[in-house]
Motif scaffolding. Structure first.
Motif, PDB file in Angstrom:
ATOM      1  N   ILE A   1       0.696  -1.385  -0.029  1.00  0.00           N
ATOM      2  CA  ILE A   1      -0.002  -0.121   0.040  1.00  0.00           C
ATOM      3  C   ILE A   1       0.853   1.341   0.070  1.00  0.00           C
ATOM      4  O   ILE A   1       0.495   2.097  -0.753  1.00  0.00           O
ATOM      5  N   PRO A   2       1.818   1.416   1.070  1.00  0.00           N
ATOM      6  CA  PRO A   2       2.523   2.666   0.973  1.00  0.00           C
ATOM      7  C   PRO A   2       3.361   2.930  -0.483  1.00  0.00           C
ATOM      8  O   PRO A   2       3.571   3.883  -0.854  1.00  0.00           O
ATOM      9  N   LEU A   3       3.754   1.914  -0.976  1.00  0.00           N
ATOM     10  CA  LEU A   3       4.451   1.822  -2.279  1.00  0.00           C
ATOM     11  C   LEU A   3       3.607   2.366  -3.311  1.00  0.00           C
ATOM     12  O   LEU A   3       3.786   3.074  -4.399  1.00  0.00           O
ATOM     13  N   TYR A   4       2.500   1.688  -3.616  1.00  0.00           N
ATOM     14  CA  TYR A   4       1.361   2.205  -4.205  1.00  0.00           C
ATOM     15  C   TYR A   4       1.086   3.623  -4.068  1.00  0.00           C
ATOM     16  O   TYR A   4       0.961   4.604  -5.225  1.00  0.00           O
ATOM     17  N   GLU A   5       0.869   4.119  -2.990  1.00  0.00           N
ATOM     18  CA  GLU A   5       0.420   5.462  -2.611  1.00  0.00           C
ATOM     19  C   GLU A   5       1.819   6.558  -3.163  1.00  0.00           C
ATOM     20  O   GLU A   5       1.373   7.540  -3.358  1.00  0.00           O
ATOM     21  N   TYR A   6       2.929   5.954  -2.926  1.00  0.00           N
ATOM     22  CA  TYR A   6       4.178   6.788  -3.333  1.00  0.00           C
ATOM     23  C   TYR A   6       4.135   6.735  -4.771  1.00  0.00           C
ATOM     24  O   TYR A   6       4.317   7.967  -5.555  1.00  0.00           O
ATOM     25  N   MET A   7       3.674   5.846  -5.407  1.00  0.00           N
ATOM     26  CA  MET A   7       3.615   5.718  -7.159  1.00  0.00           C
ATOM     27  C   MET A   7       2.684   6.696  -7.465  1.00  0.00           C
ATOM     28  O   MET A   7       2.849   7.640  -8.363  1.00  0.00           O
TER      29      MET A   7
END
Length: 132
Positions: free
Chosen positions: A78-84
């Protein structure tokens, strides 16, 4: 006529795909739209660049929605997708190709990893089927 046949093929591919294959399609779509947004940015087509980035962002949101929260890796994704998603917003606002490249790199890496997971699962299924 060829266009209709292709659309029918695409619809059948989506309608018959497994969850894993649909995720792979989402990654491929995200990659396609980021690459297209870079081309549009370089050509000075800012409206089309914006549309492509928004499509990539919509795919990332869909990927977030489909995560199984009971699985630990999902909580890490989730944090990786949010960052993207955030970086795509910034790339869109600043017309920044480097930010697009950064997100493209993540999307390609996630897609390639997902492909490996699918292949390993298929190998396991095949091996189990051969034992029966």
């Amino acid at each position: 006529m060829a266009i209709n046949a292709y659309k029918t093929y695409q619809n059948n591919a989506v309608n018959t795909a497994t969850g894993s294959e649909l995720t792979l399609m989402l990654y491929n779509g995200c990659i396609k739209f980021i690459k297209q947004s870079k081309k549009e940015l370089e050509a000075g087509n800012f409206e089309d660049k914006n549309k492509c980035i928004q499509k990539a962002q919509n795919i990332i949101q869909e990927l977030m929605l489909t995560l199984d929260q009971k699985v630990e890796i999902s909580k890490q994704m989730i944090p990786l997708y949010e960052y993207m998603h955030y970086r795509l917003t910034q790339a869109n606002l600043k017309n920044d190709c480097e930010m697009l490249d950064e997100v493209l790199g993540f999307a390609i890496e996630f897609r390639d990893t997902w492909k490996q997971v699918i292949q390993k699962n298929r190998q396991k299924e095949f091996a189990q089927g051969a034992q029966i």
